[in-house]
Design a protein around this motif. Structure first.
Motif, PDB file in Angstrom:
ATOM      1  N   ALA A  68       0.834  -1.206   0.000  1.00 30.33           N
ATOM      2  CA  ALA A  68       0.000   0.000   0.000  1.00 30.33           C
ATOM      3  C   ALA A  68       0.866   1.252   0.000  1.00 30.33           C
ATOM      4  N   ARG A  69       1.941   1.241   0.773  1.00 29.23           N
ATOM      5  CA  ARG A  69       2.853   2.388   0.791  1.00 29.23           C
ATOM      6  C   ARG A  69       3.495   2.596  -0.570  1.00 29.23           C
ATOM      7  N   SER A  70       3.719   1.517  -1.300  1.00 31.67           N
ATOM      8  CA  SER A  70       4.372   1.634  -2.608  1.00 31.67           C
ATOM      9  C   SER A  70       3.512   2.383  -3.613  1.00 31.67           C
ATOM     10  N   VAL A 106      -6.778  -2.199   5.255  1.00 32.69           N
ATOM     11  CA  VAL A 106      -5.388  -1.980   5.649  1.00 32.69           C
ATOM     12  C   VAL A 106      -4.805  -0.804   4.863  1.00 32.69           C
ATOM     13  N   ALA A 107      -5.063  -0.779   3.558  1.00 30.88           N
ATOM     14  CA  ALA A 107      -4.558   0.306   2.724  1.00 30.88           C
ATOM     15  C   ALA A 107      -5.124   1.649   3.185  1.00 30.88           C
ATOM     16  N   ALA A 108      -6.397   1.669   3.560  1.00 31.49           N
ATOM     17  CA  ALA A 108      -7.010   2.906   4.055  1.00 31.49           C
ATOM     18  C   ALA A 108      -6.368   3.316   5.375  1.00 31.49           C
ATOM     19  N   ASP A 109      -6.113   2.349   6.252  1.00 28.74           N
ATOM     20  CA  ASP A 109      -5.516   2.653   7.543  1.00 28.74           C
ATOM     21  C   ASP A 109      -4.117   3.234   7.382  1.00 28.74           C
ATOM     22  N   VAL A 110      -3.387   2.774   6.356  1.00 28.66           N
ATOM     23  CA  VAL A 110      -2.058   3.328   6.077  1.00 28.66           C
ATOM     24  C   VAL A 110      -2.155   4.832   5.819  1.00 28.66           C
ATOM     25  N   ARG A 111      -3.267   5.255   5.232  1.00 29.32           N
ATOM     26  CA  ARG A 111      -3.477   6.681   4.935  1.00 29.32           C
ATOM     27  C   ARG A 111      -4.199   7.411   6.068  1.00 29.32           C
ATOM     28  N   GLY A 112      -4.446   6.713   7.180  1.00 33.18           N
ATOM     29  CA  GLY A 112      -5.154   7.329   8.286  1.00 33.18           C
ATOM     30  C   GLY A 112      -6.639   7.466   8.025  1.00 33.18           C
ATOM     31  N   GLU A 113      -7.193   6.568   7.213  1.00 35.86           N
ATOM     32  CA  GLU A 113      -8.598   6.620   6.839  1.00 35.86           C
ATOM     33  C   GLU A 113      -9.356   5.420   7.396  1.00 35.86           C
ATOM     34  N   SER A 114     -10.687   5.558   7.406  1.00 37.52           N
ATOM     35  CA  SER A 114     -11.589   4.426   7.604  1.00 37.52           C
ATOM     36  C   SER A 114     -12.409   4.257   6.339  1.00 37.52           C
TER      37      SER A 114
END
Length: 264
Positions: free
Chosen positions: A104-106, A186-194
């Motif tokens: 996700a960070r990539s 998980v990808a959303a959480d990486v961005r601080g999202e729900s």
């Protein structure tokens, strides 16, 4: 969701995922390590045996994975085997989850697009039973299923999306659709999202989507990523699902409530 010792172990291991190197490659290496631990019960037992010194377990994993994964991924794996896990399965699950974080960070500035593509492919599976059956067919090899998905997705989606869709074939989740839904969270959480799934009778206009996003962001105190599902059963209004919360403002729900009150 990991609990107890495994939750602490995951947090400690996550700290070793520094972001150095190619995040996408590190993520794929972690997927490979997770797959290996799942397929080799004896290795998994040793890697999670609390009676064996952490240094010895780290040395074993370095020997097994040498030349097969990057140094950054190996650091994560050796940190993980030095922790105390509630069950052997939790170690592999943690490595897979950290692989999703790295992939996700990539995506960088395309992280929002990654979330949308994972959701969209999940909807494709839901609406296409023959495709869903093809990738869940136990008679077909994982490589065969991967080639099928490559044909469908190649040059149409982000490399990160392809990596996560391919990993969803690992069998670590009940279904591919469940895996994709969790990966998106998980990808959303990486961005601080729900993630909020919104069910409506017809597509939302852009301004309605913006107003709803802003309202949910204020209510939950963090940015919200919308998944919009057009569902004829809704009739009118909308149903919003965020985690365990359900906000049901649909006409069908109000009719059901009215029926129950009349019946009572």
């Amino acid at each position: 969701m990991m609990r107890g010792a495994s939750a602490d172990a995951y947090a400690a291991t996550a700290g070793s995922l520094t972001g150095s190197g190619d995040a996408g490659a590190v993520g794929r290496d972690l997927f490979g390590a997770a797959d290996l631990l799942r397929s080799e019960p004896s290795l998994r037992r040793v890697a999670t045996d609390a009676s064996i010194p952490a240094e010895a377990k780290a040395g074993l994993l370095r020997e097994v994975l040498a030349g097969k994964v990057s140094e950054a991924a190996l650091t994560v794996v050796t940190t993980a085997v030095g922790q105390r896990w509630t069950s052997g399965r939790d170690l592999a699950d943690a490595l897979e989850r950290l692989g999703v974080v790295s992939v996700a960070r990539s995506a960088g500035g395309d992280a929002g697009r990654l979330e949308d593509e994972l959701f969209a492919f999940g909807q494709v599976l839901q609406d296409n039973p023959p495709l869903r059956d093809a990738i869940s067919d136990p008679a077909r090899s994982r490589d065969d299923k991967a080639r099928l998905l490559d044909t469908l997705l190649d040059d149409k989606v982000l490399p990160a999306t392809i990596a996560l869709v391919q990993q969803s074939l690992s069998g670590s989740y009940r279904t591919v659709s469940v895996a994709l839904a969790d990966y998106q969270k998980v990808a959303a959480d990486v961005r601080g999202e729900s993630v909020a799934t919104v069910r409506v009778a017809r597509p939302l206009a852009d301004n309605d989507r913006t107003r709803l996003t802003d309202a949910l962001t204020r209510a939950y105190g963090r940015q919200i990523h919308l998944n919009v599902v057009v569902d004829p059963d809704v009739i009118g209004g909308m149903r919003v699902e965020i985690g365990d919360d359900v906000i049901d403002g649909t006409v069908s729900s109000r009719l059901d409530d009215a029926r129950r009150r009349l019946a009572g």
